[in-house]
Design a protein around this motif. Structure first.
Motif, PDB file in Angstrom:
ATOM      1  N   LEU A 191    -108.359 -24.334  36.742  1.00 32.78           N
ATOM      2  CA  LEU A 191    -107.899 -24.842  37.724  1.00 32.78           C
ATOM      3  C   LEU A 191    -107.801 -24.049  38.263  1.00 32.78           C
ATOM      4  CD1 LEU A 191    -103.624 -25.878  36.598  1.00 32.78           C
ATOM      5  CD2 LEU A 191    -105.634 -27.566  37.540  1.00 32.78           C
ATOM      6  N   ILE A 192    -107.650 -22.741  37.981  1.00 30.22           N
ATOM      7  CA  ILE A 192    -108.659 -21.274  38.572  1.00 30.22           C
ATOM      8  C   ILE A 192    -109.380 -20.580  37.507  1.00 30.22           C
ATOM      9  CG2 ILE A 192    -107.504 -19.110  39.471  1.00 30.22           C
ATOM     10  CD1 ILE A 192    -104.567 -20.569  39.626  1.00 30.22           C
ATOM     11  N   PRO A 193    -110.712 -20.761  37.842  1.00 31.34           N
ATOM     12  CA  PRO A 193    -111.962 -20.303  36.774  1.00 31.34           C
ATOM     13  C   PRO A 193    -111.321 -18.687  37.003  1.00 31.34           C
ATOM     14  CG  PRO A 193    -113.255 -22.366  37.879  1.00 31.34           C
ATOM     15  CD  PRO A 193    -111.041 -21.526  38.448  1.00 31.34           C
ATOM     16  N   ILE A 197    -109.303 -14.976  32.705  1.00 32.33           N
ATOM     17  CA  ILE A 197    -108.314 -15.554  32.010  1.00 32.33           C
ATOM     18  C   ILE A 197    -108.908 -16.049  31.066  1.00 32.33           C
ATOM     19  CG2 ILE A 197    -107.579 -17.814  32.548  1.00 32.33           C
ATOM     20  CD1 ILE A 197    -107.109 -16.921  35.468  1.00 32.33           C
ATOM     21  N   ALA A 198    -110.102 -16.760  31.057  1.00 33.56           N
ATOM     22  CA  ALA A 198    -111.843 -17.224  29.912  1.00 33.56           C
ATOM     23  C   ALA A 198    -111.974 -16.552  28.391  1.00 33.56           C
ATOM     24  CB  ALA A 198    -112.568 -17.721  29.675  1.00 33.56           C
ATOM     25  N   PHE A 199    -111.378 -15.096  28.827  1.00 33.81           N
ATOM     26  CA  PHE A 199    -111.669 -13.850  27.632  1.00 33.81           C
ATOM     27  C   PHE A 199    -110.652 -13.789  26.843  1.00 33.81           C
ATOM     28  CE2 PHE A 199    -110.682  -9.517  26.588  1.00 33.81           C
ATOM     29  CZ  PHE A 199    -112.224  -8.933  26.018  1.00 33.81           C
ATOM     30  N   PHE A 200    -109.244 -13.604  27.590  1.00 36.21           N
ATOM     31  CA  PHE A 200    -107.614 -13.609  27.289  1.00 36.21           C
ATOM     32  C   PHE A 200    -107.444 -14.875  26.393  1.00 36.21           C
ATOM     33  CE2 PHE A 200    -107.014 -10.052  29.247  1.00 36.21           C
ATOM     34  CZ  PHE A 200    -106.116  -9.588  28.162  1.00 36.21           C
ATOM     35  N   ASN A 201    -108.043 -16.002  27.012  1.00 35.95           N
ATOM     36  CA  ASN A 201    -107.829 -17.342  26.055  1.00 35.95           C
ATOM     37  C   ASN A 201    -108.589 -17.472  24.574  1.00 35.95           C
ATOM     38  OD1 ASN A 201    -106.556 -18.783  28.069  1.00 35.95           O
ATOM     39  ND2 ASN A 201    -107.969 -19.381  29.325  1.00 35.95           N
ATOM     40  N   ASN A 202    -109.752 -16.710  24.398  1.00 33.49           N
ATOM     41  CA  ASN A 202    -110.514 -16.799  24.131  1.00 33.49           C
ATOM     42  C   ASN A 202    -110.168 -15.697  22.550  1.00 33.49           C
ATOM     43  OD1 ASN A 202    -112.259 -18.250  24.977  1.00 33.49           O
ATOM     44  ND2 ASN A 202    -113.986 -16.918  25.505  1.00 33.49           N
ATOM     45  N   LEU A 203    -109.958 -14.763  23.453  1.00 37.64           N
ATOM     46  CA  LEU A 203    -108.921 -13.513  22.636  1.00 37.64           C
ATOM     47  C   LEU A 203    -107.923 -14.190  21.543  1.00 37.64           C
ATOM     48  CD1 LEU A 203    -109.855 -10.788  21.923  1.00 37.64           C
ATOM     49  CD2 LEU A 203    -108.065 -10.325  23.301  1.00 37.64           C
ATOM     50  N   LEU A 204    -106.794 -15.120  22.321  1.00 38.12           N
ATOM     51  CA  LEU A 204    -105.602 -15.426  21.467  1.00 38.12           C
ATOM     52  C   LEU A 204    -106.466 -16.144  20.227  1.00 38.12           C
ATOM     53  CD1 LEU A 204    -103.715 -16.570  24.503  1.00 38.12           C
ATOM     54  CD2 LEU A 204    -103.189 -15.618  22.587  1.00 38.12           C
ATOM     55  N   SER A 205    -107.403 -17.270  20.448  1.00 42.24           N
ATOM     56  CA  SER A 205    -108.045 -18.262  19.427  1.00 42.24           C
ATOM     57  C   SER A 205    -108.455 -17.345  18.546  1.00 42.24           C
ATOM     58  CB  SER A 205    -109.010 -19.223  20.595  1.00 42.24           C
ATOM     59  OG  SER A 205    -108.545 -19.598  21.769  1.00 42.24           O
ATOM     60  N   ILE A 206    -109.087 -16.384  18.392  1.00 42.52           N
ATOM     61  CA  ILE A 206    -109.179 -15.717  17.683  1.00 42.52           C
ATOM     62  C   ILE A 206    -108.295 -15.484  17.040  1.00 42.52           C
ATOM     63  CG2 ILE A 206    -110.359 -13.447  16.863  1.00 42.52           C
ATOM     64  CD1 ILE A 206    -112.123 -13.850  19.524  1.00 42.52           C
ATOM     65  N   ALA A 207    -107.331 -14.628  17.331  1.00 44.81           N
ATOM     66  CA  ALA A 207    -106.222 -14.347  16.940  1.00 44.81           C
ATOM     67  C   ALA A 207    -105.541 -15.622  16.001  1.00 44.81           C
ATOM     68  CB  ALA A 207    -104.901 -13.629  18.389  1.00 44.81           C
ATOM     69  N   ALA A 208    -104.999 -16.992  16.661  1.00 41.65           N
ATOM     70  CA  ALA A 208    -104.980 -17.480  15.934  1.00 41.65           C
ATOM     71  C   ALA A 208    -105.424 -18.461  14.700  1.00 41.65           C
ATOM     72  CB  ALA A 208    -104.915 -18.877  17.162  1.00 41.65           C
TER      73      ALA A 208
END
Length: 348
Positions: A191-193, A197-208
Protein backbone atom coordinates in the motif's frame (compact mmCIF):
# COMPACT_ATOMS: atom_id res chain seq x y z
CA UNK A 1 4.01 9.46 -9.86
CA UNK A 2 7.56 8.62 -8.82
CA UNK A 3 9.40 10.56 -6.13
CA UNK A 4 13.01 11.70 -6.37
CA UNK A 5 15.34 13.57 -4.05
CA UNK A 6 15.99 17.23 -4.80
CA UNK A 7 19.38 16.44 -6.32
CA UNK A 8 17.93 13.68 -8.50
CA UNK A 9 15.10 15.93 -9.66
CA UNK A 10 17.54 18.71 -10.49
CA UNK A 11 19.74 16.26 -12.41
CA UNK A 12 16.68 15.07 -14.38
CA UNK A 13 15.79 18.67 -15.26
CA UNK A 14 19.33 19.34 -16.48
CA UNK A 15 19.38 16.16 -18.60
CA UNK A 16 16.01 16.97 -20.16
CA UNK A 17 17.18 20.51 -20.91
CA UNK A 18 20.30 19.08 -22.55
CA UNK A 19 18.13 16.70 -24.62
CA UNK A 20 15.97 19.64 -25.77
CA UNK A 21 19.03 21.65 -26.76
CA UNK A 22 20.29 18.67 -28.79
CA UNK A 23 16.88 18.36 -30.51
CA UNK A 24 16.47 14.85 -29.11
CA UNK A 25 13.26 15.77 -27.28
CA UNK A 26 10.69 18.45 -27.89
CA UNK A 27 9.57 20.81 -25.12
CA UNK A 28 6.26 18.96 -24.87
CA UNK A 29 7.96 15.56 -24.54
CA UNK A 30 10.35 16.87 -21.86
CA UNK A 31 7.44 18.32 -19.88
CA UNK A 32 5.53 15.04 -20.07
CA UNK A 33 8.55 13.14 -18.75
CA UNK A 34 9.08 15.66 -15.96
CA UNK A 35 5.40 15.42 -14.96
CA UNK A 36 5.98 11.75 -14.11
CA UNK A 37 8.26 12.74 -11.22
CA UNK A 38 8.02 14.87 -8.11
CA UNK A 39 10.37 15.86 -5.32
CA UNK A 40 10.14 13.50 -2.39
CA UNK A 41 8.66 15.33 0.63
CA UNK A 42 11.15 15.67 3.45
CA UNK A 43 10.64 15.57 7.19
CA UNK A 44 8.23 18.18 8.45
CA UNK A 45 9.73 20.20 11.30
CA UNK A 46 6.25 20.78 12.73
CA UNK A 47 5.46 17.07 12.66
CA UNK A 48 8.77 16.17 14.32
CA UNK A 49 8.02 18.64 17.11
CA UNK A 50 4.49 17.30 17.54
CA UNK A 51 5.64 13.65 17.58
CA UNK A 52 8.33 14.34 20.19
CA UNK A 53 5.83 16.40 22.21
CA UNK A 54 3.24 13.63 22.07
CA UNK A 55 5.74 11.03 23.26
CA UNK A 56 6.95 13.21 26.13
CA UNK A 57 3.42 14.12 27.26
CA UNK A 58 2.28 10.49 27.10
CA UNK A 59 5.30 9.23 29.04
CA UNK A 60 5.04 12.09 31.54
CA UNK A 61 1.39 11.46 32.35
CA UNK A 62 1.97 7.73 32.73
CA UNK A 63 5.01 8.35 34.92
CA UNK A 64 2.91 10.61 37.17
CA UNK A 65 0.22 7.95 37.46
CA UNK A 66 2.74 5.22 38.19
CA UNK A 67 4.39 7.31 40.92
CA UNK A 68 1.02 7.69 42.74
CA UNK A 69 -0.25 4.22 41.84
CA UNK A 70 -0.39 2.79 45.38
CA UNK A 71 -2.58 5.62 46.64
CA UNK A 72 -5.34 4.97 44.09
CA UNK A 73 -8.08 2.31 44.18
CA UNK A 74 -8.35 -0.28 41.41
CA UNK A 75 -11.47 1.36 39.96
CA UNK A 76 -9.86 4.81 39.89
CA UNK A 77 -6.74 3.43 38.23
CA UNK A 78 -8.82 1.68 35.56
CA UNK A 79 -10.97 4.76 34.89
CA UNK A 80 -7.89 7.00 34.57
CA UNK A 81 -6.32 4.73 31.94
CA UNK A 82 -9.53 4.33 29.93
CA UNK A 83 -10.36 8.02 30.29
CA UNK A 84 -6.94 9.11 29.02
CA UNK A 85 -7.16 6.73 26.06
CA UNK A 86 -10.66 7.84 25.05
CA UNK A 87 -9.78 11.50 25.66
CA UNK A 88 -6.79 11.39 23.32
CA UNK A 89 -8.86 9.58 20.67
CA UNK A 90 -11.66 12.18 20.92
CA UNK A 91 -9.21 15.09 20.78
CA UNK A 92 -7.49 13.64 17.74
CA UNK A 93 -10.78 13.04 15.93
CA UNK A 94 -12.11 16.54 16.65
CA UNK A 95 -8.94 18.16 15.24
CA UNK A 96 -8.48 15.83 12.26
CA UNK A 97 -9.88 18.23 9.63
CA UNK A 98 -8.45 21.59 10.71
CA UNK A 99 -5.19 20.45 12.28
CA UNK A 100 -4.29 17.01 10.86
CA UNK A 101 -0.70 16.98 12.14
CA UNK A 102 -1.74 17.88 15.68
CA UNK A 103 -4.50 15.29 15.40
CA UNK A 104 -1.88 12.62 14.64
CA UNK A 105 0.00 13.63 17.79
CA UNK A 106 -3.08 12.87 19.90
CA UNK A 107 -3.32 9.53 18.09
CA UNK A 108 0.28 8.76 19.08
CA UNK A 109 -0.49 9.65 22.71
CA UNK A 110 -3.53 7.35 22.59
CA UNK A 111 -1.41 4.45 21.31
CA UNK A 112 1.21 5.00 24.02
CA UNK A 113 -1.57 5.12 26.63
CA UNK A 114 -3.14 1.97 25.19
CA UNK A 115 0.11 0.02 25.49
CA UNK A 116 0.99 1.32 28.93
CA UNK A 117 -2.58 0.58 30.01
CA UNK A 118 -2.09 -3.08 29.09
CA UNK A 119 0.88 -3.34 31.45
CA UNK A 120 -0.71 -1.27 34.23
CA UNK A 121 -4.05 -3.12 34.12
CA UNK A 122 -2.11 -6.38 34.22
CA UNK A 123 -0.54 -5.17 37.46
CA UNK A 124 -3.88 -4.02 38.89
CA UNK A 125 -5.64 -7.34 38.43
CA UNK A 126 -2.54 -9.53 38.71
CA UNK A 127 -2.88 -11.14 35.29
CA UNK A 128 -0.33 -13.87 34.67
CA UNK A 129 1.45 -14.82 31.47
CA UNK A 130 4.74 -14.03 29.81
CA UNK A 131 5.65 -10.37 29.30
CA UNK A 132 5.66 -10.87 25.52
CA UNK A 133 1.87 -11.30 25.54
CA UNK A 134 1.51 -7.65 26.50
CA UNK A 135 3.59 -6.61 23.48
CA UNK A 136 1.43 -8.82 21.26
CA UNK A 137 -1.78 -7.21 22.55
CA UNK A 138 -0.20 -3.80 22.04
CA UNK A 139 0.75 -4.67 18.45
CA UNK A 140 -2.75 -6.02 17.76
CA UNK A 141 -4.16 -2.63 18.75
CA UNK A 142 -1.59 -0.61 16.81
CA UNK A 143 -1.64 -2.57 13.52
CA UNK A 144 -5.26 -1.78 12.50
CA UNK A 145 -4.65 1.88 13.31
CA UNK A 146 -1.59 1.94 11.07
CA UNK A 147 -3.48 0.27 8.22
CA UNK A 148 -6.49 2.57 8.61
CA UNK A 149 -4.46 5.79 8.87
CA UNK A 150 -1.74 4.58 6.47
CA UNK A 151 0.77 6.08 8.88
CA UNK A 152 4.33 4.83 8.35
CA UNK A 153 5.49 5.88 11.80
CA UNK A 154 2.67 4.01 13.53
CA UNK A 155 3.33 0.92 11.43
CA UNK A 156 7.05 1.06 12.24
CA UNK A 157 6.07 1.12 15.92
CA UNK A 158 3.86 -1.94 15.39
CA UNK A 159 6.75 -3.75 13.71
CA UNK A 160 9.05 -2.99 16.64
CA UNK A 161 6.43 -4.37 19.05
CA UNK A 162 6.11 -7.56 17.00
CA UNK A 163 9.89 -7.89 16.84
CA UNK A 164 10.15 -7.66 20.64
CA UNK A 165 7.33 -10.20 20.93
CA UNK A 166 8.91 -12.66 18.47
CA UNK A 167 12.42 -12.50 19.93
CA UNK A 168 11.06 -12.60 23.48
CA UNK A 169 9.05 -15.72 22.66
CA UNK A 170 12.19 -17.73 21.89
CA UNK A 171 12.51 -20.40 24.57
CA UNK A 172 8.97 -19.96 25.94
CA UNK A 173 6.31 -22.65 26.16
CA UNK A 174 3.45 -22.63 23.66
CA UNK A 175 3.32 -21.43 20.07
CA UNK A 176 3.77 -17.71 19.36
CA UNK A 177 0.69 -17.12 17.23
CA UNK A 178 1.60 -13.47 16.88
CA UNK A 179 4.06 -14.29 14.10
CA UNK A 180 0.99 -14.91 11.91
CA UNK A 181 0.62 -11.11 11.81
CA UNK A 182 3.88 -10.72 9.89
CA UNK A 183 2.21 -11.02 6.43
CA UNK A 184 0.23 -7.88 7.29
CA UNK A 185 3.53 -6.01 7.06
CA UNK A 186 4.06 -7.04 3.46
CA UNK A 187 0.47 -6.02 2.66
CA UNK A 188 1.13 -2.60 4.17
CA UNK A 189 4.38 -2.33 2.19
CA UNK A 190 2.38 -2.81 -1.01
CA UNK A 191 0.00 0.00 0.00
CA UNK A 192 2.74 2.44 0.98
CA UNK A 193 6.16 1.43 -0.40
CA UNK A 194 9.02 2.42 1.89
CA UNK A 195 12.47 0.90 2.31
CA UNK A 196 12.43 0.97 6.12
CA UNK A 197 9.07 -0.85 6.19
CA UNK A 198 10.44 -3.57 3.90
CA UNK A 199 13.60 -3.71 6.04
CA UNK A 200 11.65 -4.38 9.25
CA UNK A 201 9.32 -6.82 7.49
CA UNK A 202 12.35 -8.88 6.48
CA UNK A 203 13.86 -8.52 9.96
CA UNK A 204 10.62 -9.86 11.45
CA UNK A 205 10.67 -12.78 9.02
CA UNK A 206 14.24 -13.63 10.02
CA UNK A 207 13.26 -13.50 13.70
CA UNK A 208 10.31 -15.79 12.92
CA UNK A 209 12.60 -18.33 11.23
CA UNK A 210 14.88 -18.31 14.29
CA UNK A 211 11.88 -18.72 16.61
CA UNK A 212 10.35 -21.56 14.55
CA UNK A 213 13.70 -23.34 14.47
CA UNK A 214 13.99 -23.18 18.25
CA UNK A 215 10.32 -24.06 18.79
CA UNK A 216 10.62 -27.12 16.51
CA UNK A 217 13.81 -28.23 18.30
CA UNK A 218 15.74 -28.04 15.05
CA UNK A 219 19.52 -28.09 15.36
CA UNK A 220 20.85 -24.49 15.29
CA UNK A 221 23.16 -25.30 12.39
CA UNK A 222 20.14 -26.07 10.19
CA UNK A 223 18.49 -22.76 11.04
CA UNK A 224 21.69 -20.85 10.29
CA UNK A 225 22.18 -22.76 7.02
CA UNK A 226 18.59 -21.99 6.01
CA UNK A 227 19.13 -18.28 6.66
CA UNK A 228 22.40 -18.46 4.71
CA UNK A 229 20.55 -19.93 1.72
CA UNK A 230 17.66 -17.44 2.01
CA UNK A 231 20.17 -14.58 2.08
CA UNK A 232 21.72 -15.81 -1.16
CA UNK A 233 18.30 -16.16 -2.80
CA UNK A 234 17.34 -12.61 -1.80
CA UNK A 235 20.67 -11.26 -3.06
CA UNK A 236 20.52 -12.91 -6.48
CA UNK A 237 16.77 -12.89 -7.15
CA UNK A 238 15.43 -9.68 -5.56
CA UNK A 239 16.16 -5.97 -5.76
CA UNK A 240 16.70 -2.86 -3.63
CA UNK A 241 16.55 -3.32 0.15
CA UNK A 242 15.92 -7.08 -0.22
CA UNK A 243 19.21 -7.45 -2.07
CA UNK A 244 21.07 -5.44 0.59
CA UNK A 245 19.57 -7.45 3.44
CA UNK A 246 20.28 -10.64 1.52
CA UNK A 247 24.01 -9.96 1.30
CA UNK A 248 24.11 -8.92 4.97
CA UNK A 249 22.22 -12.06 5.97
CA UNK A 250 24.44 -14.57 4.22
CA UNK A 251 27.60 -12.71 5.25
CA UNK A 252 26.59 -12.78 8.93
CA UNK A 253 25.28 -16.35 8.95
CA UNK A 254 28.31 -17.51 6.94
CA UNK A 255 30.58 -15.95 9.56
CA UNK A 256 28.65 -17.79 12.31
CA UNK A 257 29.20 -21.07 10.44
CA UNK A 258 32.97 -20.58 10.63
CA UNK A 259 32.83 -21.39 14.37
CA UNK A 260 33.27 -25.08 15.28
CA UNK A 261 30.63 -25.09 18.05
CA UNK A 262 27.78 -24.43 15.62
CA UNK A 263 28.51 -27.82 13.99
CA UNK A 264 27.99 -29.79 17.23
CA UNK A 265 25.02 -31.72 15.84
CA UNK A 266 24.33 -35.40 15.20
CA UNK A 267 27.61 -37.19 14.41
CA UNK A 268 29.34 -33.99 13.31
CA UNK A 269 30.62 -33.05 16.78
CA UNK A 270 33.72 -35.24 16.38
CA UNK A 271 34.66 -33.37 13.19
CA UNK A 272 33.33 -29.90 14.00
CA UNK A 273 36.74 -28.23 13.75
CA UNK A 274 37.54 -29.80 10.37
CA UNK A 275 34.07 -28.94 9.00
CA UNK A 276 34.32 -25.33 10.19
CA UNK A 277 37.78 -24.93 8.58
CA UNK A 278 36.56 -26.35 5.26
CA UNK A 279 33.51 -24.10 5.35
CA UNK A 280 35.67 -21.10 6.30
CA UNK A 281 37.93 -21.63 3.29
CA UNK A 282 34.92 -21.86 0.98
CA UNK A 283 33.31 -18.84 2.70
CA UNK A 284 36.40 -16.66 2.30
CA UNK A 285 36.82 -17.67 -1.35
CA UNK A 286 33.15 -16.87 -1.97
CA UNK A 287 33.51 -13.49 -0.26
CA UNK A 288 36.63 -12.70 -2.31
CA UNK A 289 34.75 -13.59 -5.49
CA UNK A 290 32.03 -11.12 -4.51
CA UNK A 291 34.68 -8.50 -3.75
CA UNK A 292 36.02 -9.02 -7.26
CA UNK A 293 32.47 -8.25 -8.45
CA UNK A 294 32.88 -4.90 -6.63
CA UNK A 295 30.69 -5.65 -3.62
CA UNK A 296 32.02 -3.87 -0.54
CA UNK A 297 30.24 -5.66 2.35
CA UNK A 298 31.87 -9.11 1.75
CA UNK A 299 35.30 -7.47 2.03
CA UNK A 300 34.47 -6.41 5.59
CA UNK A 301 33.55 -9.99 6.52
CA UNK A 302 36.70 -11.37 4.92
CA UNK A 303 38.69 -9.07 7.21
CA UNK A 304 36.59 -10.02 10.25
CA UNK A 305 36.98 -13.75 9.55
CA UNK A 306 40.74 -13.52 9.08
CA UNK A 307 41.05 -11.44 12.25
CA UNK A 308 38.98 -14.00 14.20
CA UNK A 309 41.27 -16.83 13.15
CA UNK A 310 44.29 -14.69 13.97
CA UNK A 311 43.00 -14.10 17.53
CA UNK A 312 42.07 -17.78 17.98
CA UNK A 313 45.52 -18.95 16.93
CA UNK A 314 47.65 -16.40 18.77
CA UNK A 315 45.81 -15.39 21.95
CA UNK A 316 46.74 -18.42 24.05
CA UNK A 317 50.46 -18.72 23.36
CA UNK A 318 51.65 -15.19 22.46
CA UNK A 319 52.22 -12.29 24.90
CA UNK A 320 48.93 -10.42 25.27
CA UNK A 321 50.51 -7.03 24.51
CA UNK A 322 51.92 -8.36 21.24
CA UNK A 323 48.53 -9.89 20.33
CA UNK A 324 46.81 -6.52 20.78
CA UNK A 325 49.52 -4.54 18.98
CA UNK A 326 49.75 -6.92 16.03
CA UNK A 327 45.95 -7.22 15.93
CA UNK A 328 45.66 -3.43 15.79
CA UNK A 329 48.24 -3.28 12.99
CA UNK A 330 46.29 -5.96 11.12
CA UNK A 331 43.06 -3.95 11.47
CA UNK A 332 44.83 -0.79 10.26
CA UNK A 333 46.08 -2.66 7.20
CA UNK A 334 42.57 -3.97 6.58
CA UNK A 335 41.20 -0.43 6.89
CA UNK A 336 43.79 0.89 4.46
CA UNK A 337 43.02 -1.87 1.98
CA UNK A 338 39.26 -1.26 2.23
CA UNK A 339 39.68 2.50 1.72
CA UNK A 340 41.98 1.89 -1.23
CA UNK A 341 39.51 -0.56 -2.73
CA UNK A 342 36.62 1.89 -2.33
CA UNK A 343 38.57 4.66 -4.02
CA UNK A 344 39.40 2.33 -6.89
CA UNK A 345 35.73 1.40 -7.28
CA UNK A 346 34.70 5.07 -7.10
CA UNK A 347 37.18 6.02 -9.84
CA UNK A 348 35.99 3.21 -12.08
Amino acid sequence: MRYLSKDQYKFLQEELAYSRNQDILSQEQADKILDLYAIKPGLSFVRVMLVIGAILVGLGILSFIASNWDELTKLVKYLIIVGMFLGFIAAGYSMSEKYPKTSRSFLYMALITYGAGIFLIGQIFNFGGHFTQAFLLWAIGVLPTALLMRDKLVFLFAQLLLLIYTLGSIGTAGFAYGILLIPAGYYFARLIPAHFIAFFNNLLSIAAVIYLGEFSKVEPVLTVLLLFILGNIAFYKLQDIYRLQGILLFCITGFILTFPDIWNAWQLASFNTEISIVFSIGYILYMLWLVKKEHFIPLIFVCITIFRYYVDLTYDFMPKSFVFISGGVLLLLFGYYIERRRRKVARS
